[in-house]
Write a protein that holds these residues in place. Structure first.
Motif, short mmCIF file in Angstrom:
data_model
loop_
_atom_site.label_atom_id
_atom_site.label_comp_id
_atom_site.label_asym_id
_atom_site.label_seq_id
_atom_site.Cartn_x
_atom_site.Cartn_y
_atom_site.Cartn_z
N PHE A 186 8.82 4.57 7.10
CA PHE A 186 7.63 4.69 6.28
C PHE A 186 6.47 3.95 6.93
O PHE A 186 6.60 2.79 7.30
CB PHE A 186 7.88 4.12 4.88
N GLN A 187 5.34 4.65 7.04
CA GLN A 187 4.14 4.08 7.64
C GLN A 187 2.96 4.24 6.68
O GLN A 187 3.00 5.04 5.75
CB GLN A 187 3.83 4.78 8.96
N GLU A 188 1.90 3.47 6.93
CA GLU A 188 0.69 3.59 6.12
C GLU A 188 0.19 5.04 6.12
O GLU A 188 0.25 5.72 7.15
CB GLU A 188 -0.42 2.69 6.69
N VAL A 189 -0.28 5.49 4.96
CA VAL A 189 -0.83 6.84 4.89
C VAL A 189 -2.11 6.92 5.72
O VAL A 189 -2.85 5.94 5.85
CB VAL A 189 -1.09 7.27 3.44
N THR A 190 -2.37 8.08 6.27
CA THR A 190 -3.52 8.25 7.16
C THR A 190 -4.39 9.44 6.78
O THR A 190 -5.37 9.73 7.47
CB THR A 190 -3.04 8.45 8.61
N SER A 210 0.85 -1.18 0.00
CA SER A 210 0.00 0.00 0.00
C SER A 210 0.89 1.24 0.00
O SER A 210 2.12 1.15 0.12
CB SER A 210 -0.91 0.00 1.23
N LEU A 211 0.29 2.40 -0.14
CA LEU A 211 1.03 3.65 -0.16
C LEU A 211 1.53 3.98 1.25
O LEU A 211 0.77 3.91 2.21
CB LEU A 211 0.14 4.77 -0.68
N LYS A 212 2.82 4.35 1.35
CA LYS A 212 3.42 4.65 2.65
C LYS A 212 4.02 6.06 2.63
O LYS A 212 4.28 6.62 1.56
CB LYS A 212 4.47 3.60 3.00
N PHE A 213 4.28 6.60 3.81
CA PHE A 213 4.72 7.99 3.94
C PHE A 213 5.77 8.10 5.05
O PHE A 213 5.69 7.43 6.09
CB PHE A 213 3.53 8.89 4.29
N TRP A 214 6.77 8.98 4.81
CA TRP A 214 7.76 9.35 5.82
C TRP A 214 7.96 10.86 5.72
O TRP A 214 8.15 11.39 4.62
CB TRP A 214 9.08 8.62 5.58
#
Length: 273
Positions: A119-123, A107-111
């Motif tokens: 990097f964690q799951e987008v929220t 899935s799409l992740k973000f840092w």
């Protein structure tokens, strides 16, 4: 936004880190080929017309969605990357008559660029669609369930396919945060189901898909290519440390990106002086 703290400059460490991964990781194409029945990945600089990573193990590709994705039709933001270029390889070795594509693995992740690479799951409802020739996949939150490969290139009699770029479409620019977004994917060979209309198909069991590729999208303002390279190198260093990779949560990379950036800044000041 990205915060680079005013740490003391450690130029020796910065130069050592730079020499470990001196190859460009920003705005380069994915250049796949088959070797020994396995898909390998080089990287190619379109602007210079040269292969920049010939190891067969290129893994990190960073694109400036904020700076280069200027084909904006609100609320969408378009970027004509990543490129897939088998023509950069003299004899890429794909099976004539087959199809090549990509398979999204995460899935799409973000840092947000602060602290260790994490990097964690987008929220915030962010979503990026990968599409070419009208064949697309949405990459969003953990709700993503479509990890089927989609085959978007036709292999000719010489075992290659036409150089093209996948369109990355940020679905709602207002939802994006300032930082790096990440999609994990791999390159696959197989046969497209022409009846599906979605480029679905079956992976060829005789050709092993590539290793994981980590496609990064910058959404922070004001970063030049050198600074983006530093961030890409930090992600690559986290992979080299064998600590799980960006697709698996937190990766310790204690401030080396910050030290490298400080060193590069100090070096640039000395040269100007």
């Amino acid at each position: 936004m990205f915060r680079f703290s005013s740490l003391p400059t450690v130029l020796a460490l910065a130069l050592a880190t730079t020499s470990a991964h001196a190859l460009p990781l920003v705005e380069v194409d994915i250049a796949p080929f088959v070797q020994g029945g396995v898909i390998k990945i080089n990287s190619h600089d379109d602007a210079g017309g040269v292969l920049v990573d010939t190891s067969g193990n290129a893994r990190v590709f960073l694109y400036d969605l904020r700076g280069e994705g200027d084909d904006s039709v609100p609320p969408f933001l378009f970027l004509d990357d990543p490129g897939i270029n088998s023509e950069a390889i003299p004899a890429p070795g794909f099976t004539p008559g087959s199809n090549v594509g990509i398979q999204v693995l995460s899935s799409l992740k973000f840092w947000d660029g602060n602290g260790p690479v994490n990097f964690q799951e987008v929220t915030n409802g962010e979503a990026i669609e990968l599409t070419v020739f009208g064949f697309g996949r949405n990459v969003a939150t953990a709700a993503l369930t479509d990890f089927d490969p989609f085959f978007i290139f036709d292999v000719d009699a010489n075992g290659t396919f036409a150089h093209n770029h996948i369109e990355s479409i940020l679905q709602d620019e207002s939802s994006a945060l300032s930082g790096l977004y990440l999609i994990e994917l791999r390159v696959v060979q197989g046969t497209r189901d022409n009846q599906s209309g979605l480029a679905d198909g079956t992976i060829d069991p005789l050709v092993t898909p590539s290793h994981s590729l980590f496609v990064l999208y910058n959404m922070a303002s004001g970063l030049d290519e050198d600074e983006l390279q530093v961030l890409a190198e930090a992600v690559l260093a986290s992979l080299d440390q064998g600590t799980g990779g960006p697709g698996n949560g937190a990766i310790p990379e204690p401030a080396s990106a910050l030290l490298l950036l400080a060193g590069m800044t100090a070096l640039a000041r000395r040269r100007r002086a």
